[in-house]
Scaffold this motif. Structure first.
Motif, PDB file in Angstrom:
ATOM      1  N   PRO A  13       0.811  -1.223   0.000  1.00  0.00           N
ATOM      2  CA  PRO A  13       0.000   0.000   0.000  1.00  0.00           C
ATOM      3  C   PRO A  13       0.848   1.279   0.000  1.00  0.00           C
ATOM      4  O   PRO A  13       0.434   2.301  -0.564  1.00  0.00           O
ATOM      5  N   LEU A  14       2.026   1.222   0.594  1.00  0.00           N
ATOM      6  CA  LEU A  14       2.906   2.400   0.551  1.00  0.00           C
ATOM      7  C   LEU A  14       3.363   2.649  -0.875  1.00  0.00           C
ATOM      8  O   LEU A  14       3.375   3.791  -1.353  1.00  0.00           O
ATOM      9  N   LEU A  15       3.712   1.565  -1.568  1.00  0.00           N
ATOM     10  CA  LEU A  15       4.125   1.687  -2.974  1.00  0.00           C
ATOM     11  C   LEU A  15       3.022   2.326  -3.788  1.00  0.00           C
ATOM     12  O   LEU A  15       3.256   3.189  -4.633  1.00  0.00           O
ATOM     13  N   GLU A  16       1.803   1.896  -3.504  1.00  0.00           N
ATOM     14  CA  GLU A  16       0.659   2.404  -4.254  1.00  0.00           C
ATOM     15  C   GLU A  16       0.529   3.916  -4.051  1.00  0.00           C
ATOM     16  O   GLU A  16       0.325   4.673  -5.003  1.00  0.00           O
ATOM     17  N   SER A  17       0.686   4.371  -2.826  1.00  0.00           N
ATOM     18  CA  SER A  17       0.604   5.812  -2.554  1.00  0.00           C
ATOM     19  C   SER A  17       1.747   6.579  -3.216  1.00  0.00           C
ATOM     20  O   SER A  17       1.552   7.687  -3.712  1.00  0.00           O
ATOM     21  N   LEU A  18       2.931   5.993  -3.208  1.00  0.00           N
ATOM     22  CA  LEU A  18       4.090   6.687  -3.780  1.00  0.00           C
ATOM     23  C   LEU A  18       3.953   6.839  -5.288  1.00  0.00           C
ATOM     24  O   LEU A  18       4.559   7.719  -5.886  1.00  0.00           O
TER      25      LEU A  18
ATOM     26  N   LEU B  38     -21.109  43.578 -10.615  1.00  0.00           N
ATOM     27  CA  LEU B  38     -21.469  42.155 -10.693  1.00  0.00           C
ATOM     28  C   LEU B  38     -20.261  41.256 -10.390  1.00  0.00           C
ATOM     29  O   LEU B  38     -20.374  40.253  -9.692  1.00  0.00           O
ATOM     30  N   LEU B  39     -19.108  41.660 -10.932  1.00  0.00           N
ATOM     31  CA  LEU B  39     -17.902  40.867 -10.679  1.00  0.00           C
ATOM     32  C   LEU B  39     -17.545  40.907  -9.193  1.00  0.00           C
ATOM     33  O   LEU B  39     -17.199  39.893  -8.583  1.00  0.00           O
ATOM     34  N   ALA B  40     -17.657  42.102  -8.618  1.00  0.00           N
ATOM     35  CA  ALA B  40     -17.340  42.237  -7.189  1.00  0.00           C
ATOM     36  C   ALA B  40     -18.288  41.378  -6.353  1.00  0.00           C
ATOM     37  O   ALA B  40     -17.862  40.689  -5.421  1.00  0.00           O
ATOM     38  N   GLU B  41     -19.542  41.381  -6.742  1.00  0.00           N
ATOM     39  CA  GLU B  41     -20.520  40.597  -5.973  1.00  0.00           C
ATOM     40  C   GLU B  41     -20.248  39.094  -6.122  1.00  0.00           C
ATOM     41  O   GLU B  41     -20.355  38.331  -5.155  1.00  0.00           O
ATOM     42  N   ALA B  42     -19.899  38.696  -7.343  1.00  0.00           N
ATOM     43  CA  ALA B  42     -19.614  37.274  -7.568  1.00  0.00           C
ATOM     44  C   ALA B  42     -18.489  36.808  -6.648  1.00  0.00           C
ATOM     45  O   ALA B  42     -18.565  35.735  -6.036  1.00  0.00           O
ATOM     46  N   LEU B  43     -17.471  37.643  -6.523  1.00  0.00           N
ATOM     47  CA  LEU B  43     -16.342  37.274  -5.656  1.00  0.00           C
ATOM     48  C   LEU B  43     -16.749  37.280  -4.194  1.00  0.00           C
ATOM     49  O   LEU B  43     -16.389  36.387  -3.420  1.00  0.00           O
ATOM     50  N   GLU B  44     -17.485  38.310  -3.852  1.00  0.00           N
ATOM     51  CA  GLU B  44     -17.986  38.472  -2.488  1.00  0.00           C
ATOM     52  C   GLU B  44     -18.731  37.220  -2.018  1.00  0.00           C
ATOM     53  O   GLU B  44     -18.576  36.772  -0.893  1.00  0.00           O
ATOM     54  N   ARG B  45     -19.518  36.661  -2.925  1.00  0.00           N
ATOM     55  CA  ARG B  45     -20.356  35.509  -2.557  1.00  0.00           C
ATOM     56  C   ARG B  45     -19.693  34.170  -2.852  1.00  0.00           C
ATOM     57  O   ARG B  45     -20.343  33.132  -2.822  1.00  0.00           O
ATOM     58  N   SER B  46     -18.417  34.198  -3.152  1.00  0.00           N
ATOM     59  CA  SER B  46     -17.706  32.939  -3.404  1.00  0.00           C
ATOM     60  C   SER B  46     -17.341  32.271  -2.090  1.00  0.00           C
ATOM     61  O   SER B  46     -17.208  32.939  -1.070  1.00  0.00           O
ATOM     62  N   GLU B  47     -17.147  30.965  -2.131  1.00  0.00           N
ATOM     63  CA  GLU B  47     -16.584  30.304  -0.950  1.00  0.00           C
ATOM     64  C   GLU B  47     -15.256  29.672  -1.303  1.00  0.00           C
ATOM     65  O   GLU B  47     -15.045  29.240  -2.429  1.00  0.00           O
ATOM     66  N   ARG B  48     -14.376  29.656  -0.333  1.00  0.00           N
ATOM     67  CA  ARG B  48     -13.070  29.017  -0.536  1.00  0.00           C
ATOM     68  C   ARG B  48     -12.999  27.786   0.352  1.00  0.00           C
ATOM     69  O   ARG B  48     -13.015  27.884   1.578  1.00  0.00           O
ATOM     70  N   LEU B  49     -12.937  26.627  -0.287  1.00  0.00           N
ATOM     71  CA  LEU B  49     -12.833  25.375   0.456  1.00  0.00           C
ATOM     72  C   LEU B  49     -11.394  24.883   0.420  1.00  0.00           C
ATOM     73  O   LEU B  49     -10.630  25.240  -0.483  1.00  0.00           O
ATOM     74  N   VAL B  50     -11.046  24.056   1.379  1.00  0.00           N
ATOM     75  CA  VAL B  50      -9.772  23.339   1.289  1.00  0.00           C
ATOM     76  C   VAL B  50     -10.141  21.861   1.227  1.00  0.00           C
ATOM     77  O   VAL B  50     -10.734  21.319   2.149  1.00  0.00           O
ATOM     78  N   VAL B  51      -9.832  21.249   0.088  1.00  0.00           N
ATOM     79  CA  VAL B  51     -10.344  19.903  -0.177  1.00  0.00           C
ATOM     80  C   VAL B  51      -9.266  18.863   0.117  1.00  0.00           C
ATOM     81  O   VAL B  51      -8.170  18.899  -0.438  1.00  0.00           O
ATOM     82  N   GLU B  52      -9.607  17.952   1.006  1.00  0.00           N
ATOM     83  CA  GLU B  52      -8.687  16.877   1.397  1.00  0.00           C
ATOM     84  C   GLU B  52      -8.745  15.736   0.376  1.00  0.00           C
ATOM     85  O   GLU B  52      -9.760  15.554  -0.293  1.00  0.00           O
ATOM     86  N   PRO B  53      -7.677  14.973   0.261  1.00  0.00           N
ATOM     87  CA  PRO B  53      -7.673  13.863  -0.701  1.00  0.00           C
ATOM     88  C   PRO B  53      -8.749  12.821  -0.404  1.00  0.00           C
ATOM     89  O   PRO B  53      -9.047  12.557   0.757  1.00  0.00           O
ATOM     90  N   ALA B  54      -9.327  12.258  -1.465  1.00  0.00           N
ATOM     91  CA  ALA B  54     -10.240  11.133  -1.317  1.00  0.00           C
ATOM     92  C   ALA B  54      -9.447   9.952  -0.766  1.00  0.00           C
ATOM     93  O   ALA B  54      -8.271   9.780  -1.082  1.00  0.00           O
ATOM     94  N   GLN B  55     -10.079   9.140   0.058  1.00  0.00           N
ATOM     95  CA  GLN B  55      -9.407   7.957   0.607  1.00  0.00           C
ATOM     96  C   GLN B  55      -9.600   6.777  -0.320  1.00  0.00           C
ATOM     97  O   GLN B  55     -10.388   6.839  -1.245  1.00  0.00           O
ATOM     98  N   GLY B  56      -8.875   5.725  -0.047  1.00  0.00           N
ATOM     99  CA  GLY B  56      -9.097   4.473  -0.783  1.00  0.00           C
ATOM    100  C   GLY B  56      -8.148   4.309  -1.953  1.00  0.00           C
ATOM    101  O   GLY B  56      -7.400   5.219  -2.257  1.00  0.00           O
ATOM    102  N   PRO B  57      -8.207   3.127  -2.581  1.00  0.00           N
ATOM    103  CA  PRO B  57      -7.235   2.799  -3.615  1.00  0.00           C
ATOM    104  C   PRO B  57      -7.441   3.600  -4.896  1.00  0.00           C
ATOM    105  O   PRO B  57      -8.496   4.166  -5.117  1.00  0.00           O
TER     106      PRO B  57
END
Ligand code: ATP
Ligand code: MG
Length: 404
Positions: A61-66, A385-404
């Motif tokens: 499994p380590l090899l697989e991750s590498l 409109l551009l300012a509002e679009a940015l204003e209403r944006s969200e910033r996520l930090v996405v973690e890696p999916a688990q599994g093979p």
């Protein structure tokens, strides 16, 4: 017996005085990729990175991750033995047997002839009494004595039994698993990557990561015209991409009002062109906040109306940053194959529409000129409109999916 994973890297070995920085980045990426296994040691020696799991750990499994760590050219699971010729010879025999088994037995798979091999020793510990050449000869003849049906071929062997004699022991291996190549994520900088829910842009993001960029993913959605499922799909795609060097930032930009204004106030044949220009403008503002120095898109050449050279010119005329298009020379079939290989394809083909599939006009302009676009945009002030679009944006930090 102790097993150790020997990591080889190619290109990053060539970077002159930047080399230590590249190697440190690779080590950091490897540590992150293996964070799920406690007690794994990762360290460098000249030209090599070593991964040492606690004794008894299954290396597979380590090899697989590498295999998802950019910068790695190959990983070899090696056995460490004491610095005695007998121990080294026994390990060399085990390595050869394992390599033969992996090839489907001593006869090879349907090749007719007996497999060829050689021993390649490297001695960094000069106190060890045998030189590399001595070791090659001595181990080669012992292996041949045990397996008289094999042949030695020093030019192009099918199996190479490597022996590295270091101060803390000898490392012996014959099997090597390919890595993804490229450069460690982060060493070349940051770029804003326009990520739709389609097949192409996830592949473009992956290719940017392969060249060492941290992608700041940016997705434009237009609720309620686009569904929550369409947004989730992009989060899922980002999760898959994050397995290759995440976590990854994802901006979900609220594009509804910009979209609606284009729809209501501009000529329908220019809808796609104008939407893309607005996307580029917004992405550049995000780039400024994120210290990103380029944009990345999944555009290729000639695929659809918005990807003629004229369209590409008119769209990128609004960009001040360089626009990288990693897919530019790829055929659709090649892109699909890559999407499958990296794991994004199955998610990309889920049917949830994004704003570009929803608002396609019946007759999009295939050769829009920049002046036409400018003229169409002159009907209103887009800044609020551009300012509002940015204003209403969200910033996520996405973690890696688990599994093979
Ligand atoms: P994809 O498969 O990536 O959706 P595509 O073949 O559908 O690409 P286009 O629709 O012309 O091509 O989109 C070109 C590029 O514009 C995409 O690859 C992506 O980088 C960007 N893009 C399009 N729609 C969006 C969106 N809703 N959010 C973010 N980026 C987008
Ligand atoms: Mg698309």
């Amino acid at each position: 017996m102790d097993s150790v994973l020997l990591v080889r890297y190619g290109e990053i070995g060539l970077k002159g005085k930047n080399r230590p920085q590249f190697e440190q980045a690779l080590v950091r990426r490897i540590r992150r990729a293996l964070a799920a296994w406690p007690g794994v040691a990762v360290y460098r020696t000249p030209g090599r990175v070593w991964v040492e799991p606690p004794p008894g750990t299954d290396p597979e499994p380590l090899l697989e991750s590498l295999q998802r760590v950019f910068g790695i050219v190959a990983v070899a699971p090696a056995e460490r033995v004491d610095l005695h010729l007998e121990a080294i010879a026994a390990a060399a025999a085990r390595a050869l047997e394992a390599a033969l088994a992996a090839r489907g037995g001593a006869g090879g798979v349907g090749t007719g002839g007996a497999p060829t091999f050689k021993v390649e020793a490297r001695r960094s510990n000069k106190r060890f009494p045998l030189t590399s050449l001595d070791l090659n000869r001595e181990l080669g003849s012992r292996l041949l004595a045990a397996r008289p049906e094999l042949k030695v071929d020093v030019q192009r062997p099918q199996i190479t039994v490597h022996v590295e004699v270091r101060h803390d022991g000898a490392y012996v291996y014959a099997r090597s698993v390919p890595g993804p190549g490229g450069l460690p994520v982060g060493v070349t900088g940051r770029a804003c990557a326009l990520l739709s829910g389609g097949i192409d842009s996830p592949v473009a993001v992956w290719m940017a990561m392969k060249r060492g960029l941290v992608p700041i993913c940016v997705h434009f959605h237009s609720p309620p015209f686009t569904s929550e499922r369409a947004r989730e799909k992009v989060v899922d795609l980002t999760r898959v991409l994050a397995r290759w060097g995440g976590p990854l930032p994802l901006w979900v930009v609220h594009f509804t009002e910009v979209q609606r204004a284009i729809q209501l106030e501009c000529p329908p044949e220019l809808t796609i062109t104008l939407m893309r220009r607005m996307m580029f403008r917004l992405a550049e503002r995000i780039a400024a906040r994120e210290r990103a120095l380029a944009l990345v898109t999944g555009e290729s050449l000639g695929q659809v109306a918005s990807q003629t050279l004229e369209s590409i010119r008119t769209i990128s005329a609004v960009a001040t940053l360089p626009v990288l298009r990693p897919l530019i020379g790829m055929d659709k079939a090649e892109i699909v194959e890559r999407a499958r290989a990296i794991g994004t394809y199955d998610t990309s083909v889920l049917p949830y529409e994004d704003c570009c599939t929803l608002f396609v006009p019946a007759h999009p302009a295939t050769r829009p000129r920049p002046e036409q676009a400018e003229q169409a945009e002159a009907v209103r002030d887009w800044e609020p409109l551009l300012a509002e679009a940015l204003e209403r944006s969200e910033r996520l930090v996405v973690e890696p999916a688990q599994g093979p």
